[in-house]
Enzyme design. Structure first.
Site, PDB file in Angstrom:
ATOM      1  N   HIS A   1      -3.698   7.083   2.830  1.00 42.16           N
ATOM      2  CA  HIS A   1      -4.011   5.784   2.238  1.00 42.16           C
ATOM      3  C   HIS A   1      -5.409   5.395   2.698  1.00 42.16           C
ATOM      4  CE1 HIS A   1      -4.033   1.729   1.011  1.00 42.16           C
ATOM      5  NE2 HIS A   1      -3.780   1.199   2.199  1.00 42.16           N
TER       6      HIS A   1
ATOM      7  N   ASN B   1      -9.956  -0.433  -0.321  1.00 38.56           N
ATOM      8  CA  ASN B   1      -8.493  -0.354  -0.270  1.00 38.56           C
ATOM      9  C   ASN B   1      -7.916  -0.782  -1.623  1.00 38.56           C
ATOM     10  OD1 ASN B   1      -5.771  -0.646   0.169  1.00 38.56           O
ATOM     11  ND2 ASN B   1      -5.989  -1.695   2.147  1.00 38.56           N
TER      12      ASN B   1
ATOM     13  N   CYS C   1       0.814  -1.225   0.000  1.00 40.93           N
ATOM     14  CA  CYS C   1       0.000   0.000   0.000  1.00 40.93           C
ATOM     15  C   CYS C   1       0.845   1.271   0.000  1.00 40.93           C
ATOM     16  CB  CYS C   1      -0.936   0.005   1.197  1.00 40.93           C
ATOM     17  SG  CYS C   1      -2.065  -1.378   1.181  1.00 40.93           S
TER      18      CYS C   1
END
Ligand code: ACO
Length: 322
Positions: A249, A279, A113
């Site tokens: 994020h 996500n 990520c």
């Protein structure tokens, strides 16, 4: 002194939308559990004929248009991704070919990520040193391909997408600072058990899907992100109030709220796109940035704090004068 600045942004989300309600018929979950525990309402899923490079290409084209640059201008290309089309050629080279870019370095890097923040940092170093004049930086993922769609603890979280920026040189900063970090000792909290070179043992029974100890990742994420925020501010001698927009994020609303609290920042100053795409790993920060640029929230001159945290474990921040 040369600095790098963001000259244009872009994003791409696949057409197919998978709602929380649809997930209710796939695993033992509820729309309400997913929304309240994660903040996610829907996610986009790549079509069967779409790979990570297809998503990356679309986001890159938008960012190049926004920056007013052509394929001939790009002299550095990096893609953050955990889900490359192939082992090689790397996704950077695949995108380079599609866009008709010739000769410049093109590569992908894996930092889960945090991949986009890592990629942005690499590009910043090339532009700020004079080694590149027009860098294309992409975060792109097709996580739907490595998610176990029968595992309710992970499949509700992830989605596919891509975001991109073009970096150009400037006399004024630009990217004020980038900070990266990692701690491999936490690797088994979040990982994919298959690769290319590790010999398989008879006792290896894990399925070829994302494995995550969500609750433990959650705790480390909150603690680490607090440190990242403090580090970025103190390195630049800035007060928390100086930040115009937090662009985090997009993994879990509760992690984002904790970071916002650390910054004393109301949620109205946080760019939140998580409900719309879940996500998307390395793609999430550039997608959120592009959304806020295009809807007019982020304006030239605003101070942005970009941050990410993910598998590895890896993390990073970028403080950006847009
Ligand atoms: N629907 C209903 N119930 C569920 C679901 C679901 N989809 N998933 C888990 N549950 C249940 C669990 O089984 C558990 O039940 P039990 O109490 O009977 O055992 C209960 O809900 C609580 O489970 P927890 O895992 O403790 O739930 P938590 O509040 O921690 O939320 C979540 C889980 C959303 C995964 C959270 O921990 C999280 O967001 N973690 C961080 C994820 C992250 O940031 N990853 C990093 C980036 S990803 C990358 O790098 C690729």
């Amino acid at each position: 002194m040369i600095y790098s600045r963001i000259a244009g942004t872009g994003r791409y989300l696949p057409e197919r939308i998978l709602s929380n309600r649809e997930l209710e018929s796939m695993v033992d979950t509820t729309e309400e559990w997913i929304r309240t525990r994660t903040g996610i309402e829907r996610r986009h899923i790549a079509a069967d004929n779409q790979a990570t490079s297809d998503l990356a290409e679309q986001a890159a084209r938008q960012a190049m248009d926004a920056a007013g640059v052509t394929a001939d201008d790009i002299d550095f290309l990096v893609v953050g991704t955990t889900t490359p089309d192939l082992i090689f050629p790397n996704v950077g080279c695949l995108v380079q070919r599609r866009l008709g870019i010739h000769g410049c370095p093109a590569f992908s890097l894996e930092a889960a990520c945090s991949g986009f923040i890592y990629a942005l940092t690499m590009a910043d170093r090339f532009v700020a040193s004079g080694a590149a004049k027009c860098a294309l930086v992409i975060g792109a993922e097709t996580l739907s391909r490595i998610v176990d769609w029968s595992d309710r603890s992970t499949c509700v979280l992830f989605g596919d997408g891509a975001g991109a920026v073009v970096l150009k040189p400037a006399d004024e900063p630009g990217l004020l600072s980038c900070h990266l970090g990692a701690d491999g000792h936490y690797g088994d909290l979040l990982y994919h058990p298959y690769g290319t070179s590790r010999p398989q043992k008879p006792e290896d029974t894990a399925q070829p899907f994302i494995q995550m100890k969500g609750n433990e990742v959650f705790k480390v994420a909150v603690k680490t992100l607090e440190g990242i925020v403090d580090q970025a501010l103190s390195a630049n001698n800035l007060e928390r109030s100086a930040i115009d927009w937090l662009i985090p994020h997009q993994a879990n609303i509760r992690i984002i709220q904790a970071t916002a609290r650390r910054l004393d920042m109301p949620m109205e100053k946080v760019v939140l796109t998580l409900p719309d795409h879940g996500n998307t790993s390395a793609a999430s920060v550039p997608i959120a940035l592009d959304v806020a640029v295009r809807d007019g929230r982020v304006k030239r001159g605003d101070l942005l704090l970009l941050e990410a945290f993910g598998g590895g474990l890896t993390w990073g921040s970028a403080l950006v004068r847009y």
